[in-house]
Design an enzyme around this catalytic site. Structure first.
Site, mmCIF file in Angstrom:
data_model
loop_
_atom_site.group_PDB
_atom_site.id
_atom_site.type_symbol
_atom_site.label_atom_id
_atom_site.label_comp_id
_atom_site.label_asym_id
_atom_site.label_seq_id
_atom_site.Cartn_x
_atom_site.Cartn_y
_atom_site.Cartn_z
ATOM 1 N N LYS A 1 41.162 19.562 80.998
ATOM 2 C CA LYS A 1 41.159 19.113 82.393
ATOM 3 C C LYS A 1 41.232 20.313 83.324
ATOM 4 O O LYS A 1 40.481 20.422 84.297
ATOM 5 C CB LYS A 1 42.336 18.177 82.647
ATOM 6 N N THR B 1 48.529 20.322 88.679
ATOM 7 C CA THR B 1 47.366 21.209 88.611
ATOM 8 C C THR B 1 46.148 20.379 88.989
ATOM 9 O O THR B 1 45.763 19.457 88.271
ATOM 10 C CB THR B 1 47.202 21.799 87.202
ATOM 11 N N LYS C 1 46.195 29.128 89.891
ATOM 12 C CA LYS C 1 46.420 28.440 88.610
ATOM 13 C C LYS C 1 45.145 28.433 87.769
ATOM 14 O O LYS C 1 45.193 28.545 86.541
ATOM 15 C CB LYS C 1 46.907 27.016 88.859
#
Length: 288
Positions: A239, A96, A171
């Site tokens: 994150k 990701t 995502k």
């Protein structure tokens, strides 16, 4: 199914079982991990080889999969892999990361006459272990068509959503949705506890109606027990949310709720919950 020569770089909680599914399906698998002991552990329980270096992992492979930490890791690892991959091979990045990095790596891959697919996943450790991940992809159709049957070893659904970077943008949407849902679930459970209800019974009822969600089905009962030593870590979620918030500033979208929940996760980190599951948002409410 036709088998391929593949490498998997990054044997964390996701990569370790994903590489295992590739080996179980009969692909010729080579693995590499920054900590070699993890790669040797994988090789003791799966058929396959351990690469001595990233260069070794890249050489001669049809497809190289990677699942590393963040943008900086993607750039460093992907650049070294692409310098040693054979012409026509494809690099699939399950990390990701930002859409900008995905686009940059795609351009670099084209210069090297390679394919590149950004392919972040959803489903967590359990999804990886059970081969039930959802994969959001960006890239070129011809490259996706080659890697999709191979990714099917560890996915229940994968889809090409557009040009390179589209998988990472999808995502981000996924993580935005999860942040809001988990916060709503945490507030509902906190409310029920304060009201003196048997929240286990309430969840059993409302999970059959419009409030149902994956988070409710899979996390509500552990939240009520105060169990958080598993799952997708708060550090990782922060994150991911930082990536989404940075992209929002770039494209002009408003993510007020996401920014708020991100700060709530910062509160959880202050409580020592850096590695707790993201459902630990309830802890900050119950501390008040």
């Amino acid at each position: 199914m036709n088998t391929s020569k593949v490498s998997f770089v990054g044997l964390g909680v996701m990569g370790f079982p994903m590489a295992g599914h590739l080996a179980a399906a009969g692909h010729e698998v080579t693995v590499f991990n920054r900590t070699e002991a993890k790669a040797q552990e994988w090789a003791r329980s799966h058929p396959g080889k351990v690469a001595k270096s990233l260069d070794d992992a890249a050489n001669g492979q049809d497809i190289v999969f990677m699942c590393v930490g963040d943008d900086k890791d993607v750039v460093a690892v992907a650049s070294q892999l692409m310098a040693n991959m054979k012409e026509g091979a494809i690099l699939v990045d399950h990390t990701t990361a930002s859409a900008e990095v995905a686009r940059n790596m795609h351009s670099k891959a084209k210069e090297c006459r390679l394919g590149f697919i950004d392919a972040p996943v959803s489903g967590g450790q359990a999804g990886a272990e059970n081969g039930q991940l959802t994969i959001m992809c960006g890239g070129e159709q011809e490259h996706f068509a080659r890697v999709e049957p191979v990714m099917a070893c560890y996915s229940r659904h994968s889809q090409l959503l557009g040009d390179c970077g589209s998988g990472q943008l999808a995502k981000m949407m996924n993580q935005i949705c999860i942040a809001g849902i988990v916060q709503g679930l945490a507030e509902a459970l906190h409310f029920g506890q304060q009201a003196g209800l048997d929240c286990e019974q309430v969840i059993n009822v409302i999970s059959k109606g419009a409030a149902q969600s994956w988070q409710m089905e899979n996390r509500a009962h552990t939240m009520l027990k105060g169990e958080y030593e598993f799952g997708f870590a708060v550090d990782w979620m922060r994150k991911d949310l930082a990536i989404a918030l940075n992209e929002a500033r770039r494209n002009g979208s408003t993510l007020a709720l996401t920014a708020l929940v991100d700060q709530y996760y910062a509160d959880v980190q202050k409580l020592g919950g850096n590695r707790w599951d993201t459902s630990s948002l309830l802890t900050r409410l119950n501390k008040k």
